[in-house]
Design a protein around this motif. Structure first.
Motif, PDB file in Angstrom:
ATOM      1  N   ILE A 100       9.856   4.134  -5.001  1.00 47.74           N
ATOM      2  CA  ILE A 100       9.476   2.800  -4.224  1.00 47.74           C
ATOM      3  C   ILE A 100       8.373   2.026  -4.801  1.00 47.74           C
ATOM      4  O   ILE A 100       8.551   0.720  -4.658  1.00 47.74           O
ATOM      5  N   LEU A 101       7.557   2.510  -5.775  1.00 49.65           N
ATOM      6  CA  LEU A 101       6.595   1.613  -6.594  1.00 49.65           C
ATOM      7  C   LEU A 101       7.460   0.883  -7.396  1.00 49.65           C
ATOM      8  O   LEU A 101       7.061  -0.265  -7.756  1.00 49.65           O
ATOM      9  N   ALA A 102       8.444   1.202  -7.899  1.00 47.72           N
ATOM     10  CA  ALA A 102       9.462   0.642  -9.033  1.00 47.72           C
ATOM     11  C   ALA A 102      10.045  -0.606  -8.059  1.00 47.72           C
ATOM     12  O   ALA A 102      10.137  -1.713  -8.664  1.00 47.72           O
ATOM     13  N   ARG A 103      10.570  -0.217  -6.979  1.00 50.77           N
ATOM     14  CA  ARG A 103      11.095  -1.363  -6.200  1.00 50.77           C
ATOM     15  C   ARG A 103      10.088  -2.429  -5.788  1.00 50.77           C
ATOM     16  O   ARG A 103      10.326  -3.573  -5.847  1.00 50.77           O
ATOM     17  N   MET A 130       7.442   1.851 -13.427  1.00 49.42           N
ATOM     18  CA  MET A 130       7.490   0.506 -13.144  1.00 49.42           C
ATOM     19  C   MET A 130       7.536  -0.498 -14.487  1.00 49.42           C
ATOM     20  O   MET A 130       7.019   0.074 -15.354  1.00 49.42           O
ATOM     21  N   ALA A 131       8.067  -1.678 -14.292  1.00 49.20           N
ATOM     22  CA  ALA A 131       7.934  -2.600 -15.450  1.00 49.20           C
ATOM     23  C   ALA A 131       6.728  -3.202 -15.548  1.00 49.20           C
ATOM     24  O   ALA A 131       6.529  -3.482 -16.831  1.00 49.20           O
ATOM     25  N   HIS A 132       5.942  -3.149 -14.791  1.00 54.63           N
ATOM     26  CA  HIS A 132       4.470  -3.924 -14.995  1.00 54.63           C
ATOM     27  C   HIS A 132       3.381  -2.603 -14.780  1.00 54.63           C
ATOM     28  O   HIS A 132       2.943  -2.972 -13.701  1.00 54.63           O
ATOM     29  N   PRO A 133       3.278  -1.673 -15.340  1.00 52.84           N
ATOM     30  CA  PRO A 133       2.578  -0.510 -14.773  1.00 52.84           C
ATOM     31  C   PRO A 133       1.246  -0.857 -14.849  1.00 52.84           C
ATOM     32  O   PRO A 133       0.215  -0.356 -14.179  1.00 52.84           O
ATOM     33  N   GLU A 134       0.685  -1.995 -15.646  1.00 57.20           N
ATOM     34  CA  GLU A 134      -0.494  -2.260 -15.756  1.00 57.20           C
ATOM     35  C   GLU A 134      -1.305  -2.842 -14.334  1.00 57.20           C
ATOM     36  O   GLU A 134      -2.436  -2.799 -14.085  1.00 57.20           O
ATOM     37  N   ARG A 135      -0.453  -2.976 -13.229  1.00 59.02           N
ATOM     38  CA  ARG A 135      -1.117  -3.692 -11.931  1.00 59.02           C
ATOM     39  C   ARG A 135      -1.017  -2.620 -11.121  1.00 59.02           C
ATOM     40  O   ARG A 135      -1.316  -2.799  -9.957  1.00 59.02           O
ATOM     41  N   LEU A 136      -0.685  -1.218 -11.336  1.00 60.27           N
ATOM     42  CA  LEU A 136      -0.762  -0.220 -10.392  1.00 60.27           C
ATOM     43  C   LEU A 136      -2.262   0.352 -10.207  1.00 60.27           C
ATOM     44  O   LEU A 136      -2.505   0.565 -11.447  1.00 60.27           O
ATOM     45  N   VAL A 137      -2.770   0.541  -9.128  1.00 58.90           N
ATOM     46  CA  VAL A 137      -4.145   1.211  -9.186  1.00 58.90           C
ATOM     47  C   VAL A 137      -4.283   1.969  -7.913  1.00 58.90           C
ATOM     48  O   VAL A 137      -3.659   1.688  -6.798  1.00 58.90           O
ATOM     49  N   VAL A 138      -4.888   3.253  -8.059  1.00 63.83           N
ATOM     50  CA  VAL A 138      -5.020   4.011  -6.755  1.00 63.83           C
ATOM     51  C   VAL A 138      -6.132   3.416  -6.028  1.00 63.83           C
ATOM     52  O   VAL A 138      -7.345   3.039  -6.747  1.00 63.83           O
ATOM     53  N   GLY A 139      -5.679   3.034  -4.802  1.00 66.52           N
ATOM     54  CA  GLY A 139      -7.111   2.504  -3.894  1.00 66.52           C
ATOM     55  C   GLY A 139      -7.151   3.638  -2.732  1.00 66.52           C
ATOM     56  O   GLY A 139      -6.382   3.257  -1.754  1.00 66.52           O
ATOM     57  N   HIS A 140      -7.709   4.569  -3.057  1.00 64.13           N
ATOM     58  CA  HIS A 140      -7.603   5.630  -1.796  1.00 64.13           C
ATOM     59  C   HIS A 140      -8.831   5.573  -0.854  1.00 64.13           C
ATOM     60  O   HIS A 140     -10.137   5.784  -1.187  1.00 64.13           O
ATOM     61  N   PRO A 141      -8.224   5.228   0.288  1.00 65.19           N
ATOM     62  CA  PRO A 141      -9.374   5.153   1.618  1.00 65.19           C
ATOM     63  C   PRO A 141      -9.427   6.465   2.328  1.00 65.19           C
ATOM     64  O   PRO A 141      -9.075   7.238   2.039  1.00 65.19           O
ATOM     65  N   PHE A 142     -10.265   6.301   3.327  1.00 65.21           N
ATOM     66  CA  PHE A 142     -10.558   7.484   4.204  1.00 65.21           C
ATOM     67  C   PHE A 142     -10.539   7.096   5.604  1.00 65.21           C
ATOM     68  O   PHE A 142     -10.499   5.843   6.074  1.00 65.21           O
ATOM     69  N   ASN A 143      -9.792   8.125   6.404  1.00 60.48           N
ATOM     70  CA  ASN A 143      -9.600   7.640   7.869  1.00 60.48           C
ATOM     71  C   ASN A 143     -10.786   7.843   8.747  1.00 60.48           C
ATOM     72  O   ASN A 143     -11.478   8.875   8.527  1.00 60.48           O
ATOM     73  N   PRO A 144     -10.998   6.987   9.448  1.00 59.00           N
ATOM     74  CA  PRO A 144     -10.011   5.649   9.828  1.00 59.00           C
ATOM     75  C   PRO A 144     -10.460   4.651   8.850  1.00 59.00           C
ATOM     76  O   PRO A 144     -11.559   4.234   8.794  1.00 59.00           O
ATOM     77  N   VAL A 145      -9.529   3.940   8.064  1.00 57.80           N
ATOM     78  CA  VAL A 145      -9.506   3.247   7.159  1.00 57.80           C
ATOM     79  C   VAL A 145     -10.346   1.766   7.492  1.00 57.80           C
ATOM     80  O   VAL A 145     -10.951   1.065   6.956  1.00 57.80           O
TER      81      VAL A 145
END
Ligand SMILES: NC(=O)C1=CN([C@@H]2O[C@H](COP(=O)(O)OP(=O)(O)OC[C@H]3O[C@@H](n4cnc5c(N)ncnc54)[C@H](O)[C@@H]3O)[C@@H](O)[C@H]2O)C=CC1
Ligand SMILES: C[N+](C)(C)CC(=O)CC(=O)[O-]
Length: 493
Positions: A100-103, A130-145
């Protein structure tokens, strides 16, 4: 003006975390398009949004910008096509996320940052399709966000520095505390710690050493309290006494070789699953998930408010976010409000911690609510960060509160403000506080506000828009009847 350039966010996945992101972003004035195939998605997001609104109305009363618009998207592509920022919160399955990240990548402008909420999957693998992998980053939040400020930022092998920085700037602007995970690692920093505790806790249940409730008690009556503001290393430094960390390591170093931990998780057998679930049911008693969430949020609000007073840890993040909201406060409201009547500028709920031993809202909380009402009036007439920094402000120099009824935890309180008079330096105001459920007047506060000039630190005339707006209000309300109780003096007679 927002502190970031994100007007529209595209969210993919709207479960516990996706709905939390939606709420945080909407409350920050960002338009959100969300895709989730769950037919209940709207109800779920609205429920989380209501909880988030309730929490932030307590933390920064009246300071949030106008809420963003929520749109339910019809597909992944529809959610992200117009987005300035994308956050993926799909189930924690690597194959699904990669596909889905590729989509998402194919459907989004190439300059748009894509954040993944993954709890521990490696971004290098997530960006592999991904065709533009440079713009993928993990933004790992904590519940409740919507309440917890931490967001771990972790890039993969192909993530650009610019992407990490832009993601961090955006998350900061919406009130969060980005923590850069400098070395890509499964589970990042926080979940490696949480997971170690969790695995050990499962062993304690598995081995019949302690119940789920006893384990939670072991945390919440002890280390959990100190973790919330200092973490582990500073706390253990003090456990070493005056000699600090070196003595701590010398004294407790040998224990690291003792069999005090298992770390490898126990096998999740059906027996263990049943035991954990049954004990957890017993522990929760008759509290529903909603009731637990409300209790959790109220406790988080109490902790965050306390830390804000200390300007420390997560309280510092909250304080600077609140200051930024004030700086971005909207211009004075246009004439959509009938200013010839008392103004409804502030409403709040009675928090459980405002209740005293008599079972009703304690007296100093009335002053807090009336103080917040005066702040709302000042914002209404255009007192913003620039005015405070350059011109000054109105200080409250006298308050007379009358208590006319009782209020209890959860009651909605609605304030109405009447301007009894104003001149260049002074404003004489009268606030009436009503219980929302039945409209009963529960308290009034009459206040004298004195304008103090920034340059002299002494009483001086108001200037600019706030001066004009205060004068306009006083004129508009000049013919209103004087409210019952105004000018009353305390006496036995
Ligand atoms: N639950 C938690 O405490 C935390 C979870 N996370 C991470 O956040 C992510 C989401 O987790 P949760 O929200 O807890 O899961 P969840 O199960 O509550 O929500 C996942 C949502 O994704 C939806 N979904 C499934 N397939 C989809 C598709 N093809 N397109 C769009 N939506 C789809 C589901 O309908 C569901 O609403 C995971 O990566 C998880 O590791 C991060 C921090 C904390
Ligand atoms: C259990 N979990 C791995 C999903 C937890 C997190 O990722 C963070 C949190 O909120 O505890």
């Amino acid at each position: 003006m927002a502190a970031h350039s994100i007007a529209r966010a595209g969210l993919v996945g709207g479960g516990v975390i996706g709905a939390g992101w939606a709420a945080r972003m909407l409350l920050n004035g960002i338009d959100v398009a969300i895709f989730d195939p769950d037919p209940e998605i709207e109800r779920k997001v609205q429920t989380v949004l209501a909880a988030a609104r309730r929490a932030w109305d307590k933390l920064v009363p009246g300071a949030l910008p106008a809420q963003g618009h929520l749109r339910l998207a019809s597909s992944v592509e529809d959610a992200v096509a117009d987005a300035d920022f994308v956050q993926e919160s799909l189930p924690e399955r690597e194959d699904l996320k990669i596909a889905i990240l590729a989509r998402i990548d194919a459907a989004t402008r190439p300059d748009v940052v894509i954040g993944s909420s993954t709890s521990g999957l490696l971004p290098t693998r997530l960006q592999s399709g991904m065709a533009h992998p440079e713009r993928l980053v993990v933004g790992h939040p904590f519940n409740p966000v919507y309440l917890l400020p931490l967001v771990e930022i972790c890039g993969g092998a192909q993530t650009s520095t610019q992407t990490r920085d832009r993601a961090a700037a955006f998350y900061s602007a919406i009130g969060m505390h980005p923590l850069h995970v400098r070395k890509e690692i499964d589970g990042f920093i926080a979940d490696r710690l949480l997971e170690a505790l969790w695995r050990e806790a499962l062993w304690l249940v598995n081995d019949g050493v302690a119940t789920t409730e006893e384990i939670d008690d072991a945390i919440r009556f002890g280390a959990g309290l100190r973790w919330s503001f200092m973490g582990t290393f500073l706390i253990y430094r003090m456990a070493g006494g005056e000699a600090g960390m070196r003595h701590f390591l010398a004294q407790f170093g040998p224990a690291l070789k003792l069999p005090w931990t298992k770390l490898e998780a126990p096998e999740l057998t059906q027996e263990l699953i049943d035991a954990v679930a049954a004990q957890s049911d017993d522990q929760a008693g008759d509290m529903t998930i909603r009731a637990l969430e409300r209790q959790r949020d109220d406790c988080l609000i109490a902790v965050l408010s306390g830390l804000r007073g200390q300007d420390y840890g997560a309280g510092q993040t909250l304080a600077s976010y609140a200051r930024r909201l004030m700086e971005q406060a909207p211009a004075p409201l246009a004439s959509s409000i009938d200013e010839g009547r008392p103004l409804a500028l502030h409403a709040t709920d009675v928090a459980p911690e405002w209740i005293d031993y008599n079972g009703h809202m304690t007296e100093h909380r009335y002053l807090q609510v009336f103080g917040d009402t005066t702040d709302a009036l000042l914002r209404h007439i255009g007192v913003d960060a620039a005015y405070l920094a350059q011109a000054g402000s109105w200080f409250t120099v006298e308050t007379h509160i009358r208590h006319l009824g009782e209020t209890h935890a959860g009651d909605r309180l609605v304030a109405a403000t009447q301007i009894l008079g104003a001149d260049a330096k002074r404003a004489h105001v009268f606030h009436s506080l009503f219980r929302g459920s039945d409209g009963q007047l529960v308290a009034t506060a009459e206040q004298m506000l004195l304008h103090v000039s920034k340059d002299t630190g002494r009483a001086g005339p108001a200037t600019g828009v706030p001066a004009a707006r205060m004068a306009e209000l006083a004129t508009a309300q000049a013919d209103l009847p004087v409210p019952d109780g105004a000018g009353r003096r305390i006496s036995l007679g």
